[in-house]
Scaffold this active site. Structure first.
Site, short mmCIF file in Angstrom:
data_model
loop_
_atom_site.label_atom_id
_atom_site.label_comp_id
_atom_site.label_asym_id
_atom_site.label_seq_id
_atom_site.Cartn_x
_atom_site.Cartn_y
_atom_site.Cartn_z
N CYS A 126 4.15 -2.52 49.75
CA CYS A 126 4.51 -2.46 51.09
C CYS A 126 5.32 -3.60 51.43
CB CYS A 126 3.04 -2.39 52.04
SG CYS A 126 1.86 -3.74 51.27
N HIS A 234 2.52 -6.28 57.91
CA HIS A 234 3.25 -7.58 57.40
C HIS A 234 4.59 -8.29 58.09
CE1 HIS A 234 0.29 -6.63 54.54
NE2 HIS A 234 0.85 -6.04 53.46
#
Ligand code: 2RA
Length: 329
Positions: A126, A234
């Site tokens: 990711c 994130h």
């Protein structure tokens, strides 16, 4: 399309089902797959109930595509079995990413590398996906020499156990620990285990996967990955040194015209990406774009994305969409 979702009851698996429905993916038959302890459970997809099956049953059902998010061990053992049965596997674990015979795909960057022969395709990590989606067009234009990235990673990247730990710590309740230390009111400079070189696996994923996806081993990459007590996605502070000089406005314009990237960059209006606002969206958001005044040809950026969506489920499904559109399945 007969679609298997392997890890259907997990955090990413659940987002995969959500995104498949949102994107009206051409599912003619859904095969939810999970470990033996979940076999027989019911899941709902587009208002219809489906019974979770085990891995061997799913292999025998010969799905066209299997979307995997079930960990590296399961993928190493079972992806080849699905492939041997004629199913194309798109895997979210790190198991196949650095295998030289497997493609590591962010569709907007390198989907054109895919062929009918690719029966096990790796979905990148990711934190790598959101960074390379921004770096790819800049590398093409200015040639990247070096990347320094510091990440601020959502606890959803660890999974349900980490979300539960934070909720317990909010409530002052002692429960099972996903991390070695409390995450509430804390920042843990360790994502995944340590390698012999003193870096964590997460940091080395950023180093290794970036080079593979951009097909350029000359790019120097170094990373520090930190876990922070948030859930939306994130965030990454990225410093990039190019071979060639640039204008910030030109960089903003290039990124503004890059598929899957949204520029949020205006100090006068306090406009910049934040995980709270990226959560639930499929785009990668970039802002705080500014020249690094300490070094020529160098830029600073702030990149944010929902790690469960573009960082995992959505990228995986976009690969599947490409396979169908290109008639590779
Ligand atoms: C993490 N990127 O955030 C890793 C795995 N999802 O923990």
């Amino acid at each position: 399309m007969r679609i298997a979702v392997v890890g259907a009851t997990g955090m990413v698996g659940e987002v995969m089902l959500k995104v498949l429905a949102e994107r009206n993916f051409p599912v003619t038959e859904l095969i939810p797959v999970a470990s033996e302890r979940s076999v027989g459970k019911e899941i709902e997809y587009k208002g219809k109930k489906y019974t979770v099956v085990g891995l061997q049953t799913a292999v025998d059902m010969k799905a066209d595509i299997a979307l995997f998010s079930a960990g590296g061990e399961t993928s190493l053992e079972w992806a080849p079995k699905f492939a041997a049965a004629g199913t194309t596997v798109i895997d979210n674990s790190s198991a196949w990413r650095m295998d030289p015979t497997k493609k590591l795909i962010v569709p907007e960057i390198n989907a054109s590398e895919l062929t009918k022969e690719d029966k096990i395709i790796a979905n990148p990590n990711c934190s790598t996906i959101q960074m390379v989606l921004v770096l790819a067009p800049l590398h093409k234009k200015y040639n990247i020499k070096r990347v320094i990235v510091s990440t601020y990673q959502s606890i959803t990247g660890t999974g349900v156990k980490a979300v539960q730990q934070l909720e317990n710590e909010y409530a002052g309740v002692q429960g099972e620990m996903a991390y070695k230390y409390p995450i509430h009111r804390n920042a843990i400079p360790q994502c995944d285990s340590f390698e012999d070189n003193g870096y964590t696996k997460e940091e080395m994923k950023l180093v290794r996967e970036t080079k593979k996806i951009l097909s350029d081993n000359t790019i120097a990459v170094t990373a520090t990955a930190v876990r922070v007590p948030i859930v939306g996605g994130h965030s990454e502070a990225v410093n990039v040194e190019f071979s060639n000089d640039f204008e910030v406005a030109e960089i903003q314009n290039i990124l503004h015209h890059t598929d899957g990237v949204v520029v949020q960059d205006n100090n006068d209006t306090f406009t910049y990406p934040m995980p709270m606002y990226a959560q639930g969206k499929d785009d990668v958001f970039v802002g705080r774009i500014r020249r690094d005044e300490s070094q020529p040809n160098t830029l600073n950026m702030w990149i944010v994305a929902d790690n469960l969506r573009k960082g995992a489920a959505t990228n995986t499904i976009q690969i599947a969409e490409y396979l169908i559109a290109a008639k590779l399945v």
